[in-house]
Design a protein around this motif. Sequence first.
Motif, mmCIF file in Angstrom:
data_model
loop_
_atom_site.group_PDB
_atom_site.id
_atom_site.type_symbol
_atom_site.label_atom_id
_atom_site.label_comp_id
_atom_site.label_asym_id
_atom_site.label_seq_id
_atom_site.Cartn_x
_atom_site.Cartn_y
_atom_site.Cartn_z
ATOM 1 N N ALA B 15 0.839 -1.210 0.000
ATOM 2 C CA ALA B 15 0.000 0.000 0.000
ATOM 3 C C ALA B 15 0.871 1.257 0.000
ATOM 4 O O ALA B 15 0.602 2.203 -0.754
ATOM 5 C CB ALA B 15 -0.918 -0.013 1.211
ATOM 6 N N TYR B 19 1.323 3.868 -3.075
ATOM 7 C CA TYR B 19 0.805 5.206 -2.736
ATOM 8 C C TYR B 19 1.723 6.312 -3.268
ATOM 9 O O TYR B 19 1.260 7.336 -3.746
ATOM 10 C CB TYR B 19 0.706 5.273 -1.217
ATOM 11 C CG TYR B 19 0.050 6.504 -0.643
ATOM 12 C CD1 TYR B 19 -1.313 6.689 -0.728
ATOM 13 C CD2 TYR B 19 0.800 7.463 0.041
ATOM 14 C CE1 TYR B 19 -1.929 7.796 -0.170
ATOM 15 C CE2 TYR B 19 0.197 8.571 0.617
ATOM 16 C CZ TYR B 19 -1.167 8.727 0.500
ATOM 17 O OH TYR B 19 -1.771 9.825 1.062
ATOM 18 N N GLN B 27 -4.115 9.275 -5.026
ATOM 19 C CA GLN B 27 -3.679 8.666 -3.755
ATOM 20 C C GLN B 27 -4.861 8.290 -2.847
ATOM 21 O O GLN B 27 -4.874 7.222 -2.248
ATOM 22 C CB GLN B 27 -2.729 9.611 -3.016
ATOM 23 C CG GLN B 27 -1.316 9.566 -3.571
ATOM 24 C CD GLN B 27 -0.383 10.548 -2.886
ATOM 25 O OE1 GLN B 27 -0.810 11.612 -2.433
ATOM 26 N NE2 GLN B 27 0.899 10.227 -2.828
ATOM 27 N N TRP B 28 -5.859 9.180 -2.772
ATOM 28 C CA TRP B 28 -6.979 8.888 -1.870
ATOM 29 C C TRP B 28 -7.787 7.693 -2.375
ATOM 30 O O TRP B 28 -8.316 6.915 -1.573
ATOM 31 C CB TRP B 28 -7.858 10.131 -1.658
ATOM 32 C CG TRP B 28 -8.661 10.562 -2.860
ATOM 33 C CD1 TRP B 28 -8.299 11.460 -3.812
ATOM 34 C CD2 TRP B 28 -9.960 10.089 -3.234
ATOM 35 N NE1 TRP B 28 -9.273 11.589 -4.762
ATOM 36 C CE2 TRP B 28 -10.315 10.766 -4.422
ATOM 37 C CE3 TRP B 28 -10.867 9.183 -2.691
ATOM 38 C CZ2 TRP B 28 -11.526 10.544 -5.078
ATOM 39 C CZ3 TRP B 28 -12.072 8.969 -3.336
ATOM 40 C CH2 TRP B 28 -12.396 9.648 -4.516
ATOM 41 N N TRP B 30 -6.510 5.160 -3.992
ATOM 42 C CA TRP B 30 -5.647 4.028 -3.623
ATOM 43 C C TRP B 30 -5.918 3.618 -2.163
ATOM 44 O O TRP B 30 -6.075 2.446 -1.847
ATOM 45 C CB TRP B 30 -4.192 4.451 -3.821
ATOM 46 C CG TRP B 30 -3.158 3.414 -3.529
ATOM 47 C CD1 TRP B 30 -2.432 3.299 -2.386
ATOM 48 C CD2 TRP B 30 -2.707 2.354 -4.385
ATOM 49 N NE1 TRP B 30 -1.558 2.248 -2.470
ATOM 50 C CE2 TRP B 30 -1.706 1.652 -3.691
ATOM 51 C CE3 TRP B 30 -3.048 1.948 -5.672
ATOM 52 C CZ2 TRP B 30 -1.037 0.557 -4.237
ATOM 53 C CZ3 TRP B 30 -2.390 0.849 -6.206
ATOM 54 C CH2 TRP B 30 -1.399 0.171 -5.497
ATOM 55 N N LEU B 31 -5.988 4.627 -1.290
ATOM 56 C CA LEU B 31 -6.242 4.354 0.130
ATOM 57 C C LEU B 31 -7.612 3.733 0.339
ATOM 58 O O LEU B 31 -7.779 2.819 1.152
ATOM 59 C CB LEU B 31 -6.160 5.649 0.945
ATOM 60 C CG LEU B 31 -4.782 6.143 1.342
ATOM 61 C CD1 LEU B 31 -4.908 7.367 2.241
ATOM 62 C CD2 LEU B 31 -4.003 5.058 2.094
ATOM 63 N N SER B 35 -8.329 0.178 1.888
ATOM 64 C CA SER B 35 -9.136 0.108 3.108
ATOM 65 C C SER B 35 -10.221 -0.943 2.963
ATOM 66 O O SER B 35 -10.482 -1.722 3.883
ATOM 67 C CB SER B 35 -9.770 1.474 3.399
ATOM 68 O OG SER B 35 -8.759 2.394 3.687
ATOM 69 N N LEU B 160 -13.904 6.906 2.329
ATOM 70 C CA LEU B 160 -12.537 6.772 2.834
ATOM 71 C C LEU B 160 -12.435 7.285 4.271
ATOM 72 O O LEU B 160 -11.776 6.678 5.112
ATOM 73 C CB LEU B 160 -11.548 7.521 1.924
ATOM 74 C CG LEU B 160 -10.103 7.572 2.420
ATOM 75 C CD1 LEU B 160 -9.516 6.164 2.559
ATOM 76 C CD2 LEU B 160 -9.214 8.392 1.484
ATOM 77 N N PHE B 164 -10.908 4.367 6.556
ATOM 78 C CA PHE B 164 -9.440 4.426 6.476
ATOM 79 C C PHE B 164 -8.829 3.285 7.301
ATOM 80 O O PHE B 164 -8.975 3.230 8.524
ATOM 81 C CB PHE B 164 -8.967 5.792 6.977
ATOM 82 C CG PHE B 164 -7.470 5.971 6.943
ATOM 83 C CD1 PHE B 164 -6.739 5.646 5.806
ATOM 84 C CD2 PHE B 164 -6.789 6.473 8.040
ATOM 85 C CE1 PHE B 164 -5.360 5.807 5.778
ATOM 86 C CE2 PHE B 164 -5.414 6.652 8.008
ATOM 87 C CZ PHE B 164 -4.703 6.310 6.882
ATOM 88 N N LEU B 183 -6.595 13.069 4.487
ATOM 89 C CA LEU B 183 -6.856 11.905 3.644
ATOM 90 C C LEU B 183 -6.933 12.276 2.163
ATOM 91 O O LEU B 183 -6.494 11.522 1.298
ATOM 92 C CB LEU B 183 -8.172 11.227 4.049
ATOM 93 C CG LEU B 183 -8.196 10.484 5.383
ATOM 94 C CD1 LEU B 183 -9.621 10.040 5.716
ATOM 95 C CD2 LEU B 183 -7.294 9.265 5.343
ATOM 96 N N PHE B 262 1.704 7.132 5.296
ATOM 97 C CA PHE B 262 0.919 7.725 4.197
ATOM 98 C C PHE B 262 0.860 9.249 4.295
ATOM 99 O O PHE B 262 0.124 9.893 3.553
ATOM 100 C CB PHE B 262 -0.524 7.185 4.227
ATOM 101 C CG PHE B 262 -0.626 5.709 3.976
ATOM 102 C CD1 PHE B 262 -0.397 5.180 2.716
ATOM 103 C CD2 PHE B 262 -0.946 4.830 5.001
ATOM 104 C CE1 PHE B 262 -0.488 3.810 2.484
ATOM 105 C CE2 PHE B 262 -1.045 3.469 4.781
ATOM 106 C CZ PHE B 262 -0.811 2.953 3.516
#
Lengths: 322, 514
Positions: B15, B19, B27-28, B30-31, B35, B160, B164, B183, B262
């Motif tokens: 991750a 990232y 990026q968000w 991806w998170l 998650s 997200l 998260f 985030l 992150f």
Amino acid sequence: MRNFKRTFFVVIILIFCVAVTNVANYVIIPYSYARITMHNIASEEHDILYVGSSHGLCGIDPDIVEENTGESGINLCFGGEYLRDSYYMVKEAASHHTPKKIVYELDPGYWVSPENQNGDFGRLYYEMPLSKTKCQYFFAKMLDADFRTIIFPWYNYRSQLLRIKDTVKIKGSQEYDEYDPAYFNDIVESYRKSGMIYRNRIEGEKSFDNFVLWDEKNIQEISKTYFEKLKVFCDEKGIELIVITTPIPRETQEMYEQQYADADQYFRTYFEKQKVEYYNFNYMDLGGFNRALSEFADGEGHMYGDTAEKFSGILANTLKNQ
Amino acid sequence: MSLISLKFLIFVVIAVVGYYLIPKKYQWIWLLVFSYIYYISSGVKIVFFLVFSTAVTYMTGLLLQKSEEKESTLGKKKIKARKRKIITLALLLDFGMLGILKYTNFLLGSIGSVLGSSVPEFDFLLPLGISFYTFQSAGYVLDVYWGKCKPERNVFKFALFVSFFPQLMQGPIGRFETLAVQLYARHSFDGQRIERGVRRILWGYFKKLVIADNAAMFVNSIFGNVDQYSGLAIIGVLAYSAQLYGDFSGGIDVVSGIACLFGIDLDENFRRPYFATSITDFWHRWHITLGTWMKDYIFYPISLSKWMSRFGKKARKKLGKQIGRALPICIANIIVFLVVGIWHGAAWKFIVYGLYNGLVIGISGMLAPQFRQWKNALHINDKGKGWMVFQILRTFVLVNISWFFDMASNVPDALKMMRYAVTKFEISELFTAGIIPLGNNNPKYIMLVIATILFGCAVLFVVSVFQERGLTEAELYRKVPFALRCLCYVAILFILPVLGAVPVTSGGFIYAQF
């Protein structure tokens, strides 16, 4: 330049860590029966593979079965062996030689308790030669284990730090090179080349240490998944799969009569659906076999060596008359 | 996916690497993907509850804003009533889901025991981290309702915020205004930040594996066999103090360290709680995000409500100025801690645990003027170190009393253990066969485990003293050369397998069950 220096230093540190871990593995991880088991499945051909828990490990003597049936075998049971472990042990063994039969020793407690980190699976994984099965086993099980078990294999043996001298000595000996099981013999038990542990009769209180009672509510789906995988594997390879439950002391069965009866009923129905033969020796006429607590090393049902030999004779007859 | 499994570590590495490799604007996303992968890995069915909570709170935010926009046409009063209906419905849905899943069986069981008959229980699934994300979501809708923050319009971005992954299992309970911005922001790779994150993760593992898991062996035996280890009740509760702090704050350090990788700073959840000088102070230092949530969303709304101010006026008239002023705060505190207790679990022992804390805080508040008088009469210098040490020890004892309720199987067992703690002490029971699992009954081994716990606590104490004196870890590490820092990390890394216990419950964290 500063970044290069830092990266170089980090690389050196990593190399140092790997070196320390390897040295620690050598000096701390003791010589274990897992090494012999892994060697034997790679170098010998067996007709029957016995997989299962410590009850099978102490209760099934493949040599006695062979004397009666003419079918050679190896005991691949170990303490804390769940079906996921059995499946990969069988796969690894079958990659060297396809057996005729797999006898799976079923302890109902293992189907209703989540896999923990206390079993011997780490030893077997460590001793397993690098192979496709080992990789599959890694992704199926080891990945879920505590990271220390994988990154620092010596971690599970750190209580044996004081035995480093002995460990180094045995690893440099002929016994180790020749996979000699005599090293494991002590007053409590001895290890047979066929993979069985022979428990000697010793005085003392009989424990109920790792006792898990059957409760259908707690059934772990993963056990079913891996049993069904094992069945598919056996069918594909033309291997006969047989399930047994080894005898436990009559006193224990009477104490938890309902739970044992429920487990028996559940597995009879389940294995019938799976079209697999199931022999629960706690509900069969075993002739003169004595199931008194005095014949077992503990209340859980680990047999003494001589009891195991008698039971293995009965098992041999059952397999022969199937 | 356990926080100490290899799978989790590999998951985090993938991750983090991805990232910083993908374009920053994604990026968000991806998170969010990671998650949900993390959550799904614990079971597909439980995702429904997370999605439900996300959908309810997202829609509520938008509806509240829409209502606000209509204020000029419909009038303030009408809009206020509409908003109240919306927020009530949203909170009912959010907390209703939590209540049904977590507390139905407890309620049925309690009714059954009152009626003297057995009531059938439901086989409900308890989704991971439900208490945490429900509170986080509820905090968001209340903030939007009170106009403290604007609602998020992008449903995926909002998802997200709720999901998260580092904080999903055991908090900290995040606030939209501080967490969401981070985030959704674009983060560049920062070596120092990565190092800080790794350092925090290692420190968290140290607390969990070396202190908490070793202490857990004694705690489980002593609290699980109250009569057998009656002479060890005091040791049991002290070990639980170490276990709970090591486990919870260690877990929070691990998740905060991961979030740091992150580029995200989670809210701090602990501030050396065992240095607290009162129970109120303790709750300002222990599980801080739950404490502030309770303060902002329960304590203030109750203590500033119209009915409470009416009650306060009446109380001042009838009971005098001093008690009349303190009583409403005392009641608000008792209610808050009752909720804290219920939040901790569906059992009477947790309700008693919450009420105990509420009563201690409430009564201390009411008796504060008397305490001041006694202090003056006894000429106690409340600025002196001696007084501070006394306060810390007194608070530690009070906190430990609450731990009996928290850890014992039930209230009678907790009371029994308290009795044993003051009437019996038998150190030899520490060396009884079976106190440590896995058959390690060797007294030398037991001594080694005790020495490990003491070593861990000593390290924690020294670090805490430095932190309490205002020395931040960043300052400390800045003075240490890079090479030495790396060697320190390697040393901690090797301490984890050498001194860390085999987790009794396969690496489970206590608060991950909430």
